[in-house]
Enzyme design. Structure first.
Site, PDB file in Angstrom:
ATOM      1  N   ARG A 176       0.819  -1.224   0.000  1.00  0.00           N
ATOM      2  CA  ARG A 176       0.000   0.000   0.000  1.00  0.00           C
ATOM      3  C   ARG A 176       0.854   1.276   0.000  1.00  0.00           C
ATOM      4  O   ARG A 176       0.472   2.274   0.605  1.00  0.00           O
ATOM      5  CB  ARG A 176      -0.976   0.014   1.182  1.00  0.00           C
ATOM      6  CG  ARG A 176      -1.935  -1.158   1.200  1.00  0.00           C
ATOM      7  CD  ARG A 176      -2.819  -1.216  -0.049  1.00  0.00           C
ATOM      8  NE  ARG A 176      -3.679  -2.380   0.007  1.00  0.00           N
ATOM      9  CZ  ARG A 176      -3.373  -3.565  -0.549  1.00  0.00           C
ATOM     10  NH1 ARG A 176      -2.243  -3.716  -1.213  1.00  0.00           N
ATOM     11  NH2 ARG A 176      -4.185  -4.576  -0.457  1.00  0.00           N
ATOM     12  N   SER A 226     -11.492   0.592   2.388  1.00  0.00           N
ATOM     13  CA  SER A 226     -10.743   0.090   3.536  1.00  0.00           C
ATOM     14  C   SER A 226      -9.908   1.217   4.129  1.00  0.00           C
ATOM     15  O   SER A 226      -9.101   1.836   3.447  1.00  0.00           O
ATOM     16  CB  SER A 226      -9.838  -1.068   3.094  1.00  0.00           C
ATOM     17  OG  SER A 226      -9.128  -1.582   4.184  1.00  0.00           O
ATOM     18  N   GLU A 296      -4.668   3.746   5.698  1.00  0.00           N
ATOM     19  CA  GLU A 296      -4.427   3.534   4.271  1.00  0.00           C
ATOM     20  C   GLU A 296      -4.950   4.734   3.484  1.00  0.00           C
ATOM     21  O   GLU A 296      -4.393   5.129   2.480  1.00  0.00           O
ATOM     22  CB  GLU A 296      -5.139   2.254   3.830  1.00  0.00           C
ATOM     23  CG  GLU A 296      -5.009   1.897   2.374  1.00  0.00           C
ATOM     24  CD  GLU A 296      -5.671   0.569   2.070  1.00  0.00           C
ATOM     25  OE1 GLU A 296      -6.461   0.521   1.112  1.00  0.00           O
ATOM     26  OE2 GLU A 296      -5.398  -0.418   2.785  1.00  0.00           O
TER      27      GLU A 296
END
Length: 318
Positions: A176, A226, A296
């Site tokens: 990520r 998310s 994130e």
């Protein structure tokens, strides 16, 4: 320098119809949150992007790149200066066993295009809502696959406005993350190296992943997707669930009862409320399990109370 003068100068660079003043960014984010952008611009080609960067550098006007807003929260005070969107960069094409996709195209659409061309390797992206540029920025992934598995190269423009083609390894892609923000790059297009496959086999994988996404994720409410990265040795959603946080919230934002890894805008939430829920989750999980949850999602812009002080106004250039 006043706003009208900035507008006049921007109109010398791109089509005036592609410039919006005081545009509500909640209209451009998946969370349906965010204050105004002083200037929201949507260039139509590489040359316009280059000129916009050079103009911002010359005038010291703040400059922010915004994808399709799927993995970002814009604060209630909005974003000062120029907000650049590459929403007009939508071309997707095949070159041999490669798919070349411009950065404003959705990575989902690149995945579907690969399917239509009987190419395998992008199935994992069939449920990721972000753009190709955003997917590269964060090395997006799902269900065991990620961008770095199939990225061959990308065309970028640097902070000076110069265009370069870089190999996948030049982006330091990891879980990520990438070096794109650190380097000041803007991704213009990405080339994915794929393999020939059978249409029905590829489609079966994509249908299965789509079912998993739709059955488990709270797609009925606005959200940023998310929220947290997976902490080593744990799953963020499980930690949040075991902290009894599902259904808990602040104002109109709450932890999803369907998937604990999501925070939803259930009832006209503000960005401040949404961010406060993120911080509540981090604090609770830390206290209960001694695990740090790392975001994130990106947070951009400024709080509403700072807007008047920092906004581009009629008397000063930022």
């Amino acid at each position: 320098m006043n706003k009208q003068l900035i507008l006049k100068e921007l109109q010398q660079i791109i089509n005036p119809e592609h410039i919006l003043i005081d545009e509500h960014l909640k209209n451009h984010t998946y969370t349906k949150l965010g204050g105004k952008a002083d200037f929201f611009v949507t260039p139509a080609n590489v040359e316009e992007v280059q000129e916009l960067i050079r103009y911002a550098n010359k005038t010291d006007i703040p400059f922010t790149l915004l994808g399709n807003g799927s993995n970002v929260i814009v604060r209630d005070g909005g974003i000062r200066g120029i907000v650049l969107s590459l929403k007009r960069f939508l071309d997707i094409r095949r070159e041999g066993n490669k798919v070349v996709a411009e950065s404003g195209a959705r990575i989902i659409d690149a995945s579907r295009f690969a399917l239509s061309e009987n190419l395998t390797g992008l199935e994992f992206a069939c449920g990721i809502p972000g753009t190709v540029g955003g997917a590269l920025y964060m090395n997006a992934g799902a269900y065991g696959g990620e961008v770095k598995d199939c990225l061959e190269s990308a065309l970028i423009v640097d902070s000076r406005g110069d265009v370069h083609r870089l190999a996948a390894e030049d982006f330091d892609l990891d879980y990520r993350t990438s070096n794109i923000a650190e380097k000041g790059y803007i991704v213009l297009e990405a080339t994915f190296s794929l393999e020939a496959g059978e249409y029905e086999d590829i489609k079966a994988i994509m249908d299965d992943l789509t079912y998993k996404r739709e059955s488990k994720q709270p797609l009925e409410y606005p959200s940023c997707g998310s929220v947290f990265k997976r902490p080593p040795g744990y799953f963020a959603g499980k930690l949040i669930q075991d902290s009894d946080l599902q259904g808990k919230g602040i104002g109109g934002a709450e932890v999803s009862t369907k998937h604990a890894g999501f925070i939803v805008n259930k009832s006209n939430a503000t960005a401040t409320e949404y961010i406060s829920v993120i911080e509540m989750v981090q604090k609770t999980v830390k206290a209960k399990f001694d695990v740090e949850l790392e975001r994130e999602v990106r947070i951009l812009g400024e709080d509403e109370t700072l807007t008047d002080k920092n906004r581009v106004n009629s008397s000063k250039c930022p």
